[in-house]
Enzyme design. Structure first.
Site, PDB file in Angstrom:
ATOM      1  CG  ASP A   1       0.384  -2.481   5.919  1.00  0.00           C
ATOM      2  OD1 ASP A   1      -0.298  -2.460   6.926  1.00  0.00           O
ATOM      3  OD2 ASP A   1       0.693  -1.254   4.644  1.00  0.00           O
TER       4      ASP A   1
ATOM      5  CD  GLN B   1      -7.144  -4.598   3.708  1.00  0.00           C
ATOM      6  OE1 GLN B   1      -8.239  -5.428   4.118  1.00  0.00           O
ATOM      7  NE2 GLN B   1      -7.195  -3.499   3.755  1.00  0.00           N
TER       8      GLN B   1
ATOM      9  CB  CYS C   1      -3.701   3.558  -1.322  1.00  0.00           C
ATOM     10  SG  CYS C   1      -4.966   4.300  -1.313  1.00  0.00           S
TER      11      CYS C   1
ATOM     12  CE  LYS D   1      -8.211  -0.196   4.898  1.00  0.00           C
ATOM     13  NZ  LYS D   1      -7.313  -0.227   4.087  1.00  0.00           N
TER      14      LYS D   1
ATOM     15  CG  HIS E   1      -1.801   0.952   1.600  1.00  0.00           C
ATOM     16  ND1 HIS E   1      -1.897   2.242   1.848  1.00  0.00           N
ATOM     17  CD2 HIS E   1      -3.525   0.814   1.027  1.00  0.00           C
ATOM     18  CE1 HIS E   1      -2.993   3.225   1.730  1.00  0.00           C
ATOM     19  NE2 HIS E   1      -3.519   1.631   1.828  1.00  0.00           N
TER      20      HIS E   1
HETATM   21  C1  LIG Z   1      -2.805  -2.709   3.099  1.00  0.00           C
HETATM   22  C2  LIG Z   1      -3.185  -0.845   3.989  1.00  0.00           C
HETATM   23  N1  LIG Z   1      -1.920  -1.160   4.886  1.00  0.00           N
HETATM   24  C3  LIG Z   1      -1.638   0.519   4.901  1.00  0.00           C
HETATM   25  C4  LIG Z   1      -3.219   1.296   4.885  1.00  0.00           C
HETATM   26  C5  LIG Z   1      -3.723   2.992   5.600  1.00  0.00           C
HETATM   27  O1  LIG Z   1      -4.470   2.679   6.013  1.00  0.00           O
HETATM   28  P1  LIG Z   1      -5.130   4.288   6.713  1.00  0.00           P
HETATM   29  O2  LIG Z   1      -5.713   3.939   6.003  1.00  0.00           O
HETATM   30  O3  LIG Z   1      -6.477   3.736   7.284  1.00  0.00           O
HETATM   31  O4  LIG Z   1      -3.910   4.854   7.611  1.00  0.00           O
HETATM   32  C6  LIG Z   1      -4.277   0.428   4.072  1.00  0.00           C
HETATM   33  C7  LIG Z   1      -5.834   0.925   3.947  1.00  0.00           C
HETATM   34  O5  LIG Z   1      -5.911   1.787   3.493  1.00  0.00           O
HETATM   35  C8  LIG Z   1      -4.203  -1.133   3.377  1.00  0.00           C
HETATM   36  O6  LIG Z   1      -4.747  -1.448   3.030  1.00  0.00           O
END
Ligand SMILES: Cc1ncc(COP(=O)(O)O)c(C=O)c1O
Ligand SMILES: Cc1ncc(COP(=O)(O)O)c(C=O)c1O
Lengths: 411, 153, 411, 153
Positions: free
Chosen positions: A202, A205, A368, A228, A127
């Site tokens: 990370d 998910q 993203c 999430k 991401h």
């Molecule tokens: C794999 C992953 N990493 C990071 C994020 C970032 O999360 P957030 O937007 O809550 O900062 C997301 C979600 O958008 C994600 O799916």
């Protein structure tokens, strides 16, 4: 699907799933990898907090303050228990997963953990929130960014392993929000350890979908996000090994993170306070605690089993559609509930718009994850993503709407 | 919000057979614009002949709305002066951002009036405007370069 | 007090004010400078958002996504209107005021705005959140931190003005959360401008209490926080001049703040998105919008007048108590509704505890303003702070509880 | 939660006439501890005589609870071995963190049992523990220094 898992009953907890959209169509919410819906229990907990127990925390010594502090810290305790943290002080509240990842990148940089010639390893399926902070860190320090490539199936190309002697940080996603891939993160953490690199996972998910046991993972840092996992927006989590957190400099300066302040200099509190400058997301921590309770009451094993069953069914049904290409693993093995796809002759935006006209909410775009898209030679995809309230009937609605889309565009 | 209001026949026609698609040699300025939300991209060149836009050539990756809009842009602006192009752009932008409350002028916008329905879909307004913003940027650069060229000559 | 202002009616909007505490005592909440209570209208707005309109923003193009995006951006529009911003894009959502101040300090530093020999000017009455970020910036860049001292009355010592040719940043608070002092911020901004320095105003206590007109203030950056203005926790605001924001590098990297990302490099979106990495505080922005509506419906002129009237009454009553010393201005002129005091022979903690035993919630400690306390030779004070729901009867309860405290401790 | 449970007579007596207050010369280790929440501070010295705590001298700025607790610390630990002091500390800490569920042993804690009520006021537990944590830190340093001294001699 587990016999104990009653999706209809689960759906009753989510009032939004009763929404009627334009044309009086029922909502078919297949965008949970973007954000999950919230059960009544979570919203009620936030409500009750604001209306009966609201006060600032840590610093207030009146009864309301004690109630608010206890509720806030209970949120931390619940999150720590949910992921199997050794100590509740290892749970740092941030505003989202992105801040958690940036926090690690900044403080490792400020601590001098990387310099010119050193390497930071990520992957091509990250991401943006697990790419850009490392690019910025590399820029600031002169370190080099390297990455795992992807196989045609959408898995990490583990054969070409960029982890080596110069690697100082390995930061990878547990579950891809675009491809759905579940990565062998414990192995990657072990590889990082073997070369003395810090490991950052990370789990944005992963925590919502799979039972997490930090002891088995053995990583240094884990980031995830409240919204999430049926929790509120405005809160994320950075988990870190306590001794490591205790050795790192602060991130943001201000109230709550200090030990003492004079005009000339300040000293800083122990973790987690050191990394939580200013008034924390109090009501959000209460809500996240309620979210964790909710997930625990369903049982994460059951949530994971449901996710897998729905995903398997969706893959099967989607792959029957000619002209539809799934970008990512097509077997429901080591795979989370996000399916990105392209449809010949129809742009993903147009697919999403047509699905929306049938009440089916999916996401179209790069999710993203532009580099992952670039890997597969596409700019964007349409993504359907599932969660603990998703039914097979909703998958059927998705499939029907895709056929309708094909017809509409003559594709 | 009927999806048919969005996907007018005219739009789908332009999408399937876009006018003036492709990048052609030359051009007085080239820009690359991205819609960060979805990743749609356009590379666009403005080819001037004095004050007149002789050609707008482009390579666009995007949805039906963004592609059709580039096609209509080509129709409406090529052969007119830059100033006239900007006037048309203003009218198109006003229509797009009018949330469905603006009555389009067919004399000015021709096939562009088919985009009236897009204004009711806020998420798609950026798609419709992508090529137009690229044109604005490129034309501004091109006339700036011309002016600078004149001054220095 | 304005004739149109009916405090009893206002109190009806705040269910928590009906709380009974231990011993069935009514809550007398005099800790609003710590955090304000929330009216039903704000909580209901958050509720309705989660239960009927929840989706992620910006990236979703389905109906729910459009609703959520519109609601979120409407929150921004409302905040911009409330403070008189020129453009709604000048409003950056952060997690709290502390993050907003750190954001400015980090990006000004990353942009090279200060270096060795340069000076950053703050004051001795700042909240830790407007001290520590500048100390850290000075440390990173080799710049020198200087500050306004305080007069014995608790006002800025403007005679000894540290702003000079080397000053690059002036960061001061509008209203002190400890002393209650309202500073002549527009003058200070003008002084900063005169030497070509950036001006940063910490308006955390000002925006809740006084009508704000950014045009009259003419500052470069203004920070404030949602939870002190009847809004939710988990959201703060950085306002910045658009051209300035547009010239600065990003703060945190990740989703939403990018223009395009490749593995090799990324480019960044225009403000405000550039400074809002990751999923923003969506429901919190909705709640903050509702808070702003609530304040506007009362009229900020009325809120300010009420605050002043209650503060004047409280000062009068408190100064009658022998052994009680107000730390800060004792005249209700240029003064906000926070009164810190000491009581001879009783430690502030013990005062707060005894008051709490009578249902009166105040704060004791350093109120995140240790240097200001040090100025007055005290380690801590007891602070009573008022807001739009505070009544004279509550002040009477405070005074009675202080007399009780004196008797209890034989002081 | 009756405030009288917190402010026992014994506590107020110790507060008004604290035992062993003041910093005395010498000492094998000095520490400075702060309660970040409220700003309370203590400077504390441990004076050892072999294994035995000969004196605990201190300068404390703080509330009645923190001052009384320093006074009781002085009573309970001075004249005992460091190990015995740590045992008493454990008992006191257990009482403080027991949320009112722990029955104190008067033989061990003597006047310290008056702090049982503090355990019901979570915000005040840190006040009661401030001097004890300072003692723990100082005694650890002092015995460490002694050990190091022995080794090198
Ligand atoms: C794999 C992953 N990493 C990071 C994020 C970032 O999360 P957030 O937007 O809550 O900062 C997301 C979600 O958008 C994600 O799916
Ligand atoms: C003057 C002042 N500045 C900054 C802050 C920090 O606000 P927050 O805790 O929401 O970051 C506060 C509130 O605690 C304050 O009163």
């Amino acid at each position: 699907m587990a016999a104990t898992y009653d999706v209809a009953q689960v759906r009753d907890d989510f009032p939004i799933l009763q929404r009627r959209l334009a044309g009086d169509l029922p909502l078919v919410y297949l965008d949970s990898a973007n954000t999950s819906q919230k059960p009544r229990q979570v919203v009620d907990a936030i409500d009750a907090h604001y209306l009966a127990h609201n006060a600032n925390v840590a610093r207030a010594m009146h009864q309301l303050g004690a109630e608010a502090s206890e509720a806030f810290e209970l949120g931390r305790t619940k999150v720590a228990g949910f992921i199997g943290a050794n100590r509740r002080e290892e749970v740092v509240f941030t505003k989202n997963a992105s801040e958690a990842l940036n926090l690690v990148a900044r403080v490792l940089g400020d601590a001098g953990a990387v310099g010119p010639g050193d390497e930071i390893v990520i992957s091509q399926m990250e991401h943006h929130s697990n790419i850009v902070p490392w690019q910025l860190l590399a820029e600031r320090t002169g370190a080099t960014l390297r990455w795992f490539g992807l196989t045609p199936e959408g898995r990490l190309d583990l054969e070409n392993d960029p982890i080596g002697e110069r690697t100082k940080i390995v930061a990878v996603t547990w579950v891809s929000n675009m491809l759905g891939t579940i990565n062998p993160v414990a192995d990657l953490v072990a590889r990082a350890k073997a070369v003395g690199a810090y490991s950052v996972v990370d789990a944005s998910q992963a925590v919502p979908q799979v039972p997490v046991d930090l002891a088995a993972l053995d990583a240094d840092f884990v980031a995830f996000t409240g919204h999430k996992m049926v929790g509120p927006t405005g809160i994320g989590v950075l988990w870190g090994r306590y001794d490591l957190l205790a050795s790192l400099p602060p991130f943001l300066g201000g109230g709550e993170m200090i030990e003492t302040v004079t005009m000339e200099r300040s000293t800083f509190a122990a973790p987690p306070a050191r990394f939580e400058a200013g008034t924390p997301p109090i009501a959000q921590a209460v809500g996240l605690g309620a979210a964790v309770d909710y997930l625990s009451s369903l049982g994460m094993e059951n949530v994971a089993a449901h996710e897998q069953a729905v995903t398997a069914y969706a893959l099967e049904r989607l792959l029957e559609i000619d002209g539809l290409t799934v970008v990512g693993p097509t077997e429901p093995v080591d795979r989370g509930g996000a399916i990105s796809f392209t449809l010949d002759g129809v742009h993903p935006h147009d697919v999403a718009q047509l699905l929306d006209s049938k009440g089916v909410a999916v996401r179209a775009g790069h999710h993203c994850a532009k580099p992952a898209h670039a890997c597969f030679g596409v700019q964007s995809t349409t993504r359907a993503s599932f969660y603990l309230y998703t039914t097979e009937a909703e998958i059927d609605a998705l499939v029907a709407a895709i056929w309708h889309t094909k017809k509409y565009f003559g594709a | 919000m009927n999806v048919d209001a969005l996907y007018q026949e005219i739009i789908l026609d332009h999408y399937k057979r876009p006018h003036g698609a492709g990048l052609r040699d030359g051009g007085d300025a080239e820009v690359h614009h991205v819609n960060p939300t979805c990743g749609d991209e356009i590379t666009l060149r403005v080819h001037l002949d004095g004050d007149v836009v002789r050609d707008i050539s482009y390579d666009a990756q995007g949805c039906s709305i963004s592609q059709a809009s580039a096609s209509v842009l080509n129709d409406l602006v090529v052969g007119h002066t830059v100033a006239e192009g900007f006037t048309t752009l203003d009218a198109f932008q006003e229509l797009m951002q009018g949330k469905g409350q603006v009555e389009p002028d067919e004399d000015v916008l021709e096939d562009g009036i088919a985009f009236a329905g897009v204004a009711q879909f806020p998420a798609r307004v950026k798609c419709a405007l992508l090529s137009w913003m690229a044109f604005k940027d490129a034309a501004t650069q091109a006339t700036g370069a011309q002016a600078a060229g004149k001054e220095s000559s």
